[in-house]
Design a protein around this motif. Structure first.
Motif, PDB file in Angstrom:
ATOM      1  N   UNK A  81      40.613  -2.496  11.412  1.00 13.93           N
ATOM      2  CA  UNK A  81      41.911  -2.655  10.745  1.00 13.93           C
ATOM      3  C   UNK A  81      42.731  -1.373  10.860  1.00 13.93           C
ATOM      4  N   UNK A  82      42.075  -0.255  10.593  1.00 12.75           N
ATOM      5  CA  UNK A  82      42.783   1.027  10.651  1.00 12.75           C
ATOM      6  C   UNK A  82      43.417   1.222  12.024  1.00 12.75           C
ATOM      7  N   UNK A 108      57.664  -7.377   2.904  1.00 11.67           N
ATOM      8  CA  UNK A 108      57.787  -7.413   4.364  1.00 11.67           C
ATOM      9  C   UNK A 108      58.550  -8.651   4.815  1.00 11.67           C
ATOM     10  N   UNK A 123      40.230 -10.358  13.202  1.00 13.21           N
ATOM     11  CA  UNK A 123      40.270  -9.238  12.233  1.00 13.21           C
ATOM     12  C   UNK A 123      39.211  -9.432  11.162  1.00 13.21           C
ATOM     13  N   UNK A 181      53.140  -8.012  13.024  1.00 18.84           N
ATOM     14  CA  UNK A 181      52.801  -8.955  11.958  1.00 18.84           C
ATOM     15  C   UNK A 181      53.156 -10.375  12.376  1.00 18.84           C
ATOM     16  N   UNK A 200      45.274 -10.856   7.045  1.00 20.36           N
ATOM     17  CA  UNK A 200      44.118 -10.469   7.857  1.00 20.36           C
ATOM     18  C   UNK A 200      44.089  -8.968   8.085  1.00 20.36           C
ATOM     19  N   UNK A 201      45.278  -8.385   8.164  1.00 20.12           N
ATOM     20  CA  UNK A 201      45.340  -6.941   8.356  1.00 20.12           C
ATOM     21  C   UNK A 201      45.215  -6.214   7.028  1.00 20.12           C
ATOM     22  N   UNK A 202      44.978  -6.953   5.966  1.00 19.46           N
ATOM     23  CA  UNK A 202      44.646  -6.331   4.683  1.00 19.46           C
ATOM     24  C   UNK A 202      45.815  -6.049   3.766  1.00 19.46           C
ATOM     25  N   UNK A 203      47.031  -6.445   4.141  1.00 16.40           N
ATOM     26  CA  UNK A 203      48.163  -6.208   3.250  1.00 16.40           C
ATOM     27  C   UNK A 203      48.035  -7.066   1.998  1.00 16.40           C
ATOM     28  N   UNK A 233      56.263  -2.747  13.565  1.00 20.22           N
ATOM     29  CA  UNK A 233      55.478  -3.236  12.428  1.00 20.22           C
ATOM     30  C   UNK A 233      55.717  -4.737  12.250  1.00 20.22           C
ATOM     31  N   UNK A 234      56.962  -5.113  12.177  1.00 16.87           N
ATOM     32  CA  UNK A 234      57.316  -6.523  11.978  1.00 16.87           C
ATOM     33  C   UNK A 234      56.883  -7.371  13.172  1.00 16.87           C
ATOM     34  N   UNK A 290      49.709   1.375   3.518  1.00 19.99           N
ATOM     35  CA  UNK A 290      48.524   0.553   3.729  1.00 19.99           C
ATOM     36  C   UNK A 290      47.504   1.291   4.593  1.00 19.99           C
ATOM     37  N   UNK A 291      47.996   1.950   5.610  1.00 18.00           N
ATOM     38  CA  UNK A 291      47.103   2.732   6.468  1.00 18.00           C
ATOM     39  C   UNK A 291      46.365   3.787   5.648  1.00 18.00           C
ATOM     40  N   UNK A 321      53.710  -0.035   5.698  1.00 14.27           N
ATOM     41  CA  UNK A 321      52.574  -0.028   6.626  1.00 14.27           C
ATOM     42  C   UNK A 321      51.825   1.301   6.551  1.00 14.27           C
ATOM     43  N   UNK A 342      48.683 -13.339   9.160  1.00 19.79           N
ATOM     44  CA  UNK A 342      48.334 -12.153   9.939  1.00 19.79           C
ATOM     45  C   UNK A 342      48.351 -10.905   9.064  1.00 19.79           C
ATOM     46  N   UNK A 343      49.359 -10.810   8.221  1.00 17.76           N
ATOM     47  CA  UNK A 343      49.434  -9.656   7.325  1.00 17.76           C
ATOM     48  C   UNK A 343      48.223  -9.616   6.394  1.00 17.76           C
ATOM     49  N   UNK A 374      50.360  -0.144  14.795  1.00 23.14           N
ATOM     50  CA  UNK A 374      51.587  -0.733  14.269  1.00 23.14           C
ATOM     51  C   UNK A 374      52.612   0.341  13.919  1.00 23.14           C
ATOM     52  N   UNK A 375      52.210   1.296  13.113  1.00 21.47           N
ATOM     53  CA  UNK A 375      53.167   2.285  12.608  1.00 21.47           C
ATOM     54  C   UNK A 375      53.534   3.301  13.677  1.00 21.47           C
ATOM     55  N   UNK A 389      46.498  -1.104  12.329  1.00 25.57           N
ATOM     56  CA  UNK A 389      47.622  -0.697  11.487  1.00 25.57           C
ATOM     57  C   UNK A 389      48.197   0.626  11.985  1.00 25.57           C
ATOM     58  N   UNK A 390      47.344   1.492  12.470  1.00 24.23           N
ATOM     59  CA  UNK A 390      47.822   2.764  13.011  1.00 24.23           C
ATOM     60  C   UNK A 390      48.713   2.504  14.236  1.00 24.23           C
TER      61      UNK A 390
END
Ligand SMILES: [Zn+2]
Ligand SMILES: [Zn+2]
Ligand SMILES: [Zn+2]
Ligand SMILES: [Zn+2]
Lengths: 142, 142
Positions: B106-107, A71, B142, B131, A60-63, B127-128, A92-93, A89, A57-58, B113-114, B110-111
């Motif tokens: 994605x943005x 993480x 995604x 993920x 896929x979210x681009x991490x 965040x965790x 990354x954003x 995060x 998942x991470x 998320x944070x 992730x946004x």
DNA sequence: TTAGAATCTCCAGCGACTGGAGGATTGAGG
DNA sequence: CCTCAATCCTCCAGTCGCTGGAGATTCTAA
């Protein structure tokens, strides 16, 4: 192999991660070395499924892998503060936002390229002209 | 070497392309094999400068090497029709637009998320949580 | 003359996988 | 029990577009 453990193929099906990729993650230490059967085959359990899903998942979210490594370490200590995870995060954003900004600038330039073309000979093709000379561009840098 | 020709270092300075990159472009056939001096050094001229600037600009605009190879072939025939060049550019535009769309999705994830994190323990870190479980996401894929 | 800059070739590494070769083992049907 | 396809193993090479280092040669300017 006991029914409570998974072969690598079963893990792959459960998580959607390809078998070579699972082995790759182990080789770079994202996944721990899997216990082996007597015939040297890797065995996994439900914790492996959770960990690999987290990784997938991470990704896929681009991490990046390095961020995921951190993480995972953080996730392994539920009692600790989560600030580091949030910092990761947020970084990354910011990276995603910067990529979008750069791509939007590119999109504008390339759009101008194609829209300015009269569809005739290469000699007068706006696409070729712009490629040959950055002075035709709106943005100073790309 | 006659003054009308350029050494690779001079070409690099004139175009902003690094020396190893110039050699790399030659090795993959983007640049023709440069004529050599008696002591085996590559020599270039003004046409090389134009060609390399074209390549560099196309790369900056995100075109792949294969597309540039085709664009160069087209540019070498000024009397031909430019439709192929436009097709290439439009395909690239579509690719950029699709990348932007994916990055915007994605943005957003992730946004979320944070922004959803209360900055406390990892145990309750949004965040965790996200993920670990894609079900928290807005987008199906995604 | 001689030091240092520039060039040459070859090769390895980046990130994150992906796939193939060649060999061992497993499990299911006959 | 036997066979055969499926699964697994390790090792290695390739992807893309460079980038840089090692070690050897050649050019240039004091
Ligand atoms: Zn055109
Ligand atoms: Zn430009
Ligand atoms: Zn948090
Ligand atoms: Zn998700």
């Amino acid at each position: 192999m006991p029914t409570s453990t998974l072969a690598i193929g079963a893990l792959a099906k459960r998580t959607g991660v390809k078998i070579p990729t699972i082995r790759y993650y182990e080789s770079i230490g994202l996944l721990p070395e899997a216990p082996r059967t007597g015939s040297n085959r890797r065995t996994y359990d439900e914790a492996s499924v959770r960990r690999l899903r987290f990784i997938r998942h991470a990704r896929e979210l681009g991490f990046e892998v390095e961020a995921i490594r951190q993480l995972l370490t953080l996730a392994d200590d539920p009692g600790g503060p989560c600030r580091e995870a949030d910092v990761l995060a947020r970084a990354h954003l910011a990276e995603i936002e910067s990529r979008i900004t750069r791509l939007e600038a590119l999109r504008d330039e390339v759009r101008r390229m194609v829209e300015g073309c009269a569809q005739d000979q290469v000699r007068s093709c706006h696409v070729i002209e712009v490629l040959a000379d950055h002075a035709h561009c709106l943005h100073e840098r790309h």
